[in-house]
Motif scaffolding. Structure first.
Motif, PDB file in Angstrom:
ATOM      1  N   GLY A 242       0.805  -1.224   0.000  1.00 50.27           N
ATOM      2  CA  GLY A 242       0.000   0.000   0.000  1.00 50.27           C
ATOM      3  C   GLY A 242       0.829   1.262   0.000  1.00 50.27           C
ATOM      4  N   SER A 246       0.566   5.000  -4.390  1.00 48.33           N
ATOM      5  CA  SER A 246       0.612   6.369  -4.896  1.00 48.33           C
ATOM      6  C   SER A 246       1.641   6.513  -6.002  1.00 48.33           C
ATOM      7  CB  SER A 246       0.926   7.344  -3.752  1.00 48.33           C
ATOM      8  OG  SER A 246      -0.070   7.309  -2.771  1.00 48.33           O
ATOM      9  N   CYS A 249       0.521   4.822  -9.224  1.00 47.54           N
ATOM     10  CA  CYS A 249      -0.487   5.633  -9.919  1.00 47.54           C
ATOM     11  C   CYS A 249       0.166   6.806 -10.642  1.00 47.54           C
ATOM     12  CB  CYS A 249      -1.522   6.147  -8.925  1.00 47.54           C
ATOM     13  SG  CYS A 249      -2.597   4.869  -8.233  1.00 47.54           S
ATOM     14  N   ILE A 294      -3.392  12.294  -6.147  1.00 53.22           N
ATOM     15  CA  ILE A 294      -2.965  10.947  -5.754  1.00 53.22           C
ATOM     16  C   ILE A 294      -2.258  10.978  -4.403  1.00 53.22           C
ATOM     17  CG2 ILE A 294      -1.356   9.081  -6.295  1.00 53.22           C
ATOM     18  CD1 ILE A 294      -1.938   9.713  -9.288  1.00 53.22           C
ATOM     19  N   TYR A 295      -1.261  11.864  -4.279  1.00 54.63           N
ATOM     20  CA  TYR A 295      -0.486  11.893  -3.040  1.00 54.63           C
ATOM     21  C   TYR A 295      -1.267  12.532  -1.891  1.00 54.63           C
ATOM     22  CZ  TYR A 295       3.676  10.064  -5.249  1.00 54.63           C
ATOM     23  OH  TYR A 295       4.568   9.230  -5.890  1.00 54.63           O
ATOM     24  N   ARG A 298      -3.722   9.599  -0.897  1.00 59.61           N
ATOM     25  CA  ARG A 298      -3.122   8.325  -0.512  1.00 59.61           C
ATOM     26  C   ARG A 298      -2.092   8.455   0.610  1.00 59.61           C
ATOM     27  NH1 ARG A 298      -4.833   3.522  -1.186  1.00 59.61           N
ATOM     28  NH2 ARG A 298      -2.663   2.936  -0.789  1.00 59.61           N
ATOM     29  N   THR A 299      -1.542   9.649   0.832  1.00 60.59           N
ATOM     30  CA  THR A 299      -0.502   9.809   1.844  1.00 60.59           C
ATOM     31  C   THR A 299      -1.128  10.306   3.145  1.00 60.59           C
ATOM     32  OG1 THR A 299       1.069  10.367   0.097  1.00 60.59           O
ATOM     33  CG2 THR A 299       1.733  10.852   2.346  1.00 60.59           C
TER      34      THR A 299
END
Length: 315
Positions: A242, A246, A249, A294-295, A298-299
């Motif tokens: 996981g 990011s 992607c 994305i970041y 996802r972060t």
């Protein structure tokens, strides 16, 4: 006759950018999502830079690379979008030859810089998963700065031949460029000479830079997956993998449109021109807006800091 043509048109004063040929009637409508994407891109990437600067816990290698990616995205999109929108909104199609070459340089330099930064991020993921005990000793601030400098030098130098090759050719009197920005292969196709060296260099650059970057990323993820599959439990494997989602992607957002655009520009004779131009435009627009999304989503650290900014809560 040929001498006269060569003298008159070797250094044209302007090009005429046609926008998206065949879709001129819908330029205004097309500009709406393009403008929205550009605004989101600028907002998202500045937000990433602001959050990383303000939050000391984010002062680490992966977030420094993310900041490099954000700056690169901002420069690449800003080098094309203002002129593109002026074409769509104001029908301002003229661009000077020097400005066209400068734009061409920035596009090639910073798009390849994005690729290099993704390689650095793949190395970061490799060290974090495969050699966690050596991570902090290997990826020091000094090493991260040297990697960033190496990316600037590599791509800054390799992008230089594009404007120089484009400048050396004699050009036809018809200087209408069927694009909304100055892409190298579209510009040199207007030349009235043998442009094979420009085409060959473009392919060489594509395979030597992007191809090698993809190779190093593939090697990194081969080693990462091997380490993940050695973990004892399924939950541990999923949690570790996981941390790479990011980055994977971001890789897809850059490379898939890049390769598709490059090959349709050179070999897509049967692909409608407006579709080729749209693909090339989307290639420049999509990564800069997707990377912060994305970041950001996802972060965990960035997502948490974003929530604090919007809810005005103290950390």
């Amino acid at each position: 006759m040929s001498d006269s043509n060569s003298t008159d048109f070797s250094n044209p004063s302007t090009f005429i950018l046609l926008g998206i040929p065949g879709l001129e009637a819908t330029h205004l409508w097309i500009s709406i999502p393009f403008c929205a994407i550009y605004a989101l891109s600028v907002l998202g990437n500045f937000t990433i830079l602001f959050i990383v600067k303000r939050e000391p816990s984010l002062h680490g290698p992966i977030f420094y690379f993310l900041c490099m990616l954000a700056v690169t995205d901002l420069v690449m999109s800003t080098s094309t979008m203002p002129k593109m929108l002026s074409i769509f909104w104001l029908n301002s199609r003229e661009i000077s030859f020097s400005a066209c070459l400068t734009q061409m340089y920035f596009i090639h330099c910073f798009s390849e810089m994005e690729s290099g930064i993704l390689v650095a991020m793949a190395f970061d993921r490799y060290m974090a998963i495969c050699n966690p005990l050596r991570y902090s000793m290997t990826l020091t601030n000094s090493v991260v700065a040297k990697i960033g400098l190496a990316m600037v030098l590599r791509n800054g130098i390799l992008a230089l031949p594009y404007p120089f090759l484009a400048r050396q050719w004699p050009y036809n009197i018809e200087l209408s460029l069927p694009h909304s920005y100055c892409v190298h292969i579209a510009v040199v196709k207007l030349a009235c000479g043998d442009i094979r060296i420009s085409s060959y260099y473009g392919l060489f650059d594509l395979f030597s830079v992007i191809g090698m970057d993809v190779f190093f990323i593939a090697v990194s993820y081969t080693l990462i997956l091997r380490a993940i599959f050695r973990l004892p439990t399924k939950n541990a494997r999923l949690k570790t993998f996981g941390t790479c989602i990011s980055h994977l992607c971001a890789i897809s957002a850059l490379y898939i449109p890049d390769f598709f655009s490059s090959f349709t520009q050179r070999f897509g004779q049967n692909v409608p021109l407006h579709l080729c131009v749209l693909i090339a435009t989307v290639y420049l627009l999509v990564p800069p807006v997707l990377h912060p999304i994305i970041y950001g989503l996802r972060t965990k650290q960035i997502r948490g800091r974003l929530l604090q900014l919007f809810t005005h809560k103290e950390t």
